[in-house]
Write a protein that holds these residues in place. Structure first.
Motif, PDB file in Angstrom:
ATOM      1  N   HIS A 102      -6.656   0.144   5.155  1.00  0.00           N
ATOM      2  CA  HIS A 102      -6.984   0.700   6.482  1.00  0.00           C
ATOM      3  C   HIS A 102      -8.047  -0.081   7.256  1.00  0.00           C
ATOM      4  O   HIS A 102      -7.752  -0.723   8.241  1.00  0.00           O
ATOM      5  CB  HIS A 102      -7.369   2.186   6.407  1.00  0.00           C
ATOM      6  N   ASP A 151       1.645   3.547   3.221  1.00  0.00           N
ATOM      7  CA  ASP A 151       0.662   4.493   2.682  1.00  0.00           C
ATOM      8  C   ASP A 151       1.358   5.608   1.902  1.00  0.00           C
ATOM      9  O   ASP A 151       1.296   5.632   0.681  1.00  0.00           O
ATOM     10  CB  ASP A 151      -0.202   5.080   3.813  1.00  0.00           C
ATOM     11  N   HIS A 167       0.846  -1.194   0.000  1.00  0.00           N
ATOM     12  CA  HIS A 167       0.000   0.000   0.000  1.00  0.00           C
ATOM     13  C   HIS A 167       0.887   1.251   0.000  1.00  0.00           C
ATOM     14  O   HIS A 167       1.292   1.753   1.048  1.00  0.00           O
ATOM     15  CB  HIS A 167      -0.922  -0.021   1.236  1.00  0.00           C
ATOM     16  N   HIS A 205       1.107   4.956  -2.168  1.00  0.00           N
ATOM     17  CA  HIS A 205       0.658   5.901  -3.198  1.00  0.00           C
ATOM     18  C   HIS A 205       1.894   6.597  -3.757  1.00  0.00           C
ATOM     19  O   HIS A 205       2.689   7.156  -2.979  1.00  0.00           O
ATOM     20  CB  HIS A 205      -0.271   6.952  -2.603  1.00  0.00           C
ATOM     21  N   HIS A 220      -9.831   1.392  -0.269  1.00  0.00           N
ATOM     22  CA  HIS A 220      -9.772   2.109   1.016  1.00  0.00           C
ATOM     23  C   HIS A 220     -11.176   2.015   1.607  1.00  0.00           C
ATOM     24  O   HIS A 220     -12.152   2.419   0.958  1.00  0.00           O
ATOM     25  CB  HIS A 220      -9.418   3.577   0.801  1.00  0.00           C
TER      26      HIS A 220
HETATM   27 ZN   LIG Z   1      -3.856   4.862   1.163  1.00  0.00          ZN
END
Ligand SMILES: [Zn+2]
Ligand SMILES: CC(C)=CCNc1ncnc2c1ncn2[C@@H]1O[C@H](COP(=O)(O)O)[C@@H](O)[C@H]1O
Length: 350
Positions: A228, A289, A18, A20, A204
């Motif tokens: 999450h 993240d 995960h 971005h 998400h």
């Molecule tokens: Zn994320």
């Protein structure tokens, strides 16, 4: 002692599921971008959220950081540099398998299109491979929930085209974006379409409170992984029915400790829902993240989880090994498990 632990977590082979792309841009890459675009007058404090920095009206404020980064990353040349830097940094941190995700973006001023955006990310992945960077990288095309049905449909089409033309480098679709904006119901048809054409789905889900209805809908698809899932369980306003759905499909959770603490959806590391799912024996994968925005890396997240929840190095080894079974590239499973076995002796002699 501290140093030895640092070394252990850096050397521990890891899987990052995960991340971005634009949230993962490091301080040093931001500096290179700022030098390319001095006219933007962007300062460091605008692209990262440091420890102890806390603001009110938090979520939406945090998402402004991405707007600033997007201003700095607006040409194919930038995307190429950023993607290669991010891949090299994950590799240097001991990540052996990385799934990057990013939202294709069109920039009229520079001529970048959504298609050239994805092409450039793929080109960067291929270049790193050719340069011998020791990491396998796959890509998830991201849908920003803010942009609604039509854009989501177009993005799925784009993802499908690239899945077919890149020999398996594009493996799935991510649903992300400011969780306080838009509703998952508008995106259901697009997500279903993606699933039907063979793209894996990472959504998400329940990243903020009071989204039980949306999560219920999205879990019915069902997704292949959950990002999450902070508010899924009853103790935090979710429900047993949500937990049962996740359990029934054995859907892995991507858990990002620092992101949730700095994003203020979790009050402290020790309150993180990692413990709830981990104790249940549910597949839980530690992820970053946005390592750039949150000033962290995956070794640090592993170390934080270990120290917060009193887990041994052996426990953390098992956690990282089990993450292999949660990737969207089952074809690499055997190869990755073999790699972990080969690396194990060097780690436990430390
Ligand atoms: Zn994320
Ligand atoms: C408080 C905070 C910022 C939490 C981070 N949690 C997140 N939740 C949902 N979407 C996200 C999060 N972090 C990054 N993204 C998505 O990733 C994008 C940045 O990377 P990219 O441009 O897709 O390459 C953001 O614009 C957003 O759409």
């Amino acid at each position: 002692m501290e140093k030895e632990a640092d070394l252990f977590y850096r050397q521990l082979p890891k899987v990052e599921l995960h991340a971005h792309l634009n949230g993962s841009v490091s301080f040093s890459t931001i500096e290179k971008l700022m030098a390319r675009k001095p006219h933007l007058n962007i300062e460091h404090g605008m692209t990262a959220i440091r420890s102890g920095q806390r603001r009110k009206l938090w979520m939406s404020m945090c998402f402004k950081v991405f707007k600033v980064i997007h201003q700095l990353v607006d040409t194919e040349e930038d995307i190429l540099m950023v993607t290669k830097d991010v891949i090299r940094e994950f590799a240097a941190d001991g990540v052996k398998y990385l799934e990057l995700r990013s939202t294709p973006r069109k920039e009229t001023t520079t001529g970048m299109t959504k298609r050239t955006y994805v092409e450039t990310v793929i080109q960067a992945i291929r270049q790193c491979k050719n340069e011998g960077v020791d990491i396998e990288v796959r890509f998830l095309v991201a849908v920003d929930r803010r942009n609604g049905t039509e854009v989501a449909m177009e993005t799925v089409k784009l993802a499908e085209d690239f899945m077919l033309s890149t020999g398996g480098l594009v493996v799935g679709l991510d649903l992300s974006g400011d969780p306080t904006v838009g509703h998952g119901r508008d995106l259901l048809p697009a997500l279903q379409k993606a699933k039907n054409c063979g793209l894996k789905l990472s959504l998400h889900l329940s990243e903020v409170p009071s989204q039980a209805d949306e999560s219920e809908l999205l879990l019915n698809i069902p997704p292949d992984r959950i990002g999450h899932g902070t508010f899924l369980h009853p103790e935090v306003g979710g429900s047993q029915s949500l937990v049962d759905k996740v359990r029934k499909h054995n859907t892995p959770l991507e858990l990002c400790l620092t992101s949730n603490v700095k994003g203020q959806t979790v009050s402290s590391y020790s309150q993180h829902h990692f413990l709830y799912w981990y104790q249940m024996g549910h597949p839980s994968v530690i992820c970053t993240d946005d390592k750039g925005v949150f000033c962290t890396d995956l070794s640090q997240e592993y170390q934080l989880a270990a120290s917060t929840f009193n887990l041994s190095q052996e426990d953390m080894w098992t956690l990282s090994q089990k993450a292999i079974d949660c990737t969207f590239s089952p074809d690499l499973n055997q190869q990755l498990h073999q790699r972990w076995l080969e690396l194990r002796p060097t780690l436990f002699q430390l």
